[in-house]
Design a protein around this motif. Structure first.
Motif, PDB file in Angstrom:
ATOM      1  N   GLY A   6      15.316  44.483  55.573  1.00 38.68           N
ATOM      2  CA  GLY A   6      15.032  44.014  54.222  1.00 38.68           C
ATOM      3  C   GLY A   6      16.058  43.001  53.737  1.00 38.68           C
ATOM      4  N   ARG A   7      17.333  43.290  54.004  1.00 39.32           N
ATOM      5  CA  ARG A   7      18.385  42.348  53.617  1.00 39.32           C
ATOM      6  C   ARG A   7      18.244  41.037  54.385  1.00 39.32           C
ATOM      7  NH1 ARG A   7      21.310  47.123  53.493  1.00 39.32           N
ATOM      8  NH2 ARG A   7      22.126  46.820  55.584  1.00 39.32           N
ATOM      9  N   LYS A   8      17.900  41.136  55.656  1.00 35.23           N
ATOM     10  CA  LYS A   8      17.717  39.939  56.481  1.00 35.23           C
ATOM     11  C   LYS A   8      16.578  39.078  55.944  1.00 35.23           C
ATOM     12  CE  LYS A   8      17.292  38.627  61.328  1.00 35.23           C
ATOM     13  NZ  LYS A   8      17.148  39.140  62.692  1.00 35.23           N
ATOM     14  N   ALA A   9      15.536  39.732  55.413  1.00 36.76           N
ATOM     15  CA  ALA A   9      14.400  39.012  54.839  1.00 36.76           C
ATOM     16  C   ALA A   9      14.661  38.589  53.392  1.00 36.76           C
ATOM     17  CB  ALA A   9      13.149  39.878  54.905  1.00 36.76           C
ATOM     18  N   LYS A  10      15.894  38.851  52.903  1.00 35.97           N
ATOM     19  CA  LYS A  10      16.314  38.490  51.547  1.00 35.97           C
ATOM     20  C   LYS A  10      15.464  39.142  50.459  1.00 35.97           C
ATOM     21  CE  LYS A  10      18.481  34.365  53.105  1.00 35.97           C
ATOM     22  NZ  LYS A  10      18.492  33.001  53.357  1.00 35.97           N
ATOM     23  N   LEU A  11      15.125  40.418  50.686  1.00 33.78           N
ATOM     24  CA  LEU A  11      14.380  41.176  49.689  1.00 33.78           C
ATOM     25  C   LEU A  11      15.333  41.724  48.639  1.00 33.78           C
ATOM     26  CD1 LEU A  11      11.991  43.231  52.003  1.00 33.78           C
ATOM     27  CD2 LEU A  11      11.468  41.151  50.743  1.00 33.78           C
ATOM     28  N   GLN A  12      14.821  41.954  47.457  1.00 36.57           N
ATOM     29  CA  GLN A  12      15.575  42.589  46.386  1.00 36.57           C
ATOM     30  C   GLN A  12      15.733  44.078  46.724  1.00 36.57           C
ATOM     31  OE1 GLN A  12      16.879  40.944  43.719  1.00 36.57           O
ATOM     32  NE2 GLN A  12      16.139  39.078  44.710  1.00 36.57           N
ATOM     33  N   GLY A  13      16.701  44.732  46.125  1.00 34.02           N
ATOM     34  CA  GLY A  13      16.959  46.144  46.402  1.00 34.02           C
ATOM     35  C   GLY A  13      15.754  47.037  46.167  1.00 34.02           C
ATOM     36  N   TYR A  14      14.989  46.770  45.114  1.00 33.04           N
ATOM     37  CA  TYR A  14      13.828  47.598  44.798  1.00 33.04           C
ATOM     38  C   TYR A  14      12.654  47.335  45.746  1.00 33.04           C
ATOM     39  CZ  TYR A  14      12.148  43.404  42.408  1.00 33.04           C
ATOM     40  OH  TYR A  14      11.740  42.132  42.116  1.00 33.04           O
ATOM     41  N   GLU A  15      12.720  46.278  46.544  1.00 31.84           N
ATOM     42  CA  GLU A  15      11.653  45.960  47.489  1.00 31.84           C
ATOM     43  C   GLU A  15      11.882  46.583  48.874  1.00 31.84           C
ATOM     44  OE1 GLU A  15      10.149  41.566  46.317  1.00 31.84           O
ATOM     45  OE2 GLU A  15      12.237  41.669  46.996  1.00 31.84           O
ATOM     46  N   ILE A  16      13.072  47.111  49.096  1.00 33.79           N
ATOM     47  CA  ILE A  16      13.433  47.650  50.404  1.00 33.79           C
ATOM     48  C   ILE A  16      13.113  49.142  50.452  1.00 33.79           C
ATOM     49  CG2 ILE A  16      15.335  48.049  52.007  1.00 33.79           C
ATOM     50  CD1 ILE A  16      16.672  45.558  50.780  1.00 33.79           C
ATOM     51  N   LEU A  17      12.411  49.562  51.483  1.00 36.82           N
ATOM     52  CA  LEU A  17      12.103  50.975  51.654  1.00 36.82           C
ATOM     53  C   LEU A  17      13.370  51.760  51.909  1.00 36.82           C
ATOM     54  CD1 LEU A  17       8.998  50.862  54.004  1.00 36.82           C
ATOM     55  CD2 LEU A  17       9.038  51.477  51.611  1.00 36.82           C
ATOM     56  N   LYS A  18      13.491  52.872  51.242  1.00 36.58           N
ATOM     57  CA  LYS A  18      14.635  53.754  51.440  1.00 36.58           C
ATOM     58  C   LYS A  18      14.258  54.947  52.309  1.00 36.58           C
ATOM     59  CE  LYS A  18      17.255  51.566  48.351  1.00 36.58           C
ATOM     60  NZ  LYS A  18      16.638  50.295  48.200  1.00 36.58           N
TER      61      LYS A  18
END
Length: 67
Positions: A6-18
């Motif tokens: 998710g970070r590599k794809a430059k997603l926001q924190g709320y867009e990344i699956l936890k």
């Protein structure tokens, strides 16, 4: 792994699956009544049906983040 992708794809924190849970029980009209006859999701029924699973995932995420 999900977070790094998710970070590599430059997603926001709320867009990344936890957390993710794959359930072997299918959504069904008759068995668990999570779907309407037109196969639409009954969100309130689904939330009640999976409430304990959702709660345990949030608890696991919270305990991981506080360490």
């Amino acid at each position: 792994r999900l977070a790094s992708m998710g970070r590599k794809a430059k997603l926001q924190g709320y867009e990344i699956l936890k957390a993710i849970k794959i359930d072997h029980r299918p959504f069904d009209i008759e068995t668990n009544a999570i779907l309407t006859p037109t196969l639409k999701l009954k969100r309130n029924i689904a939330a009640d049906y999976y409430r304990s699973d959702i709660g345990s995932m949030y608890a696991a995420i919270t305990s991981t983040q506080t360490k």
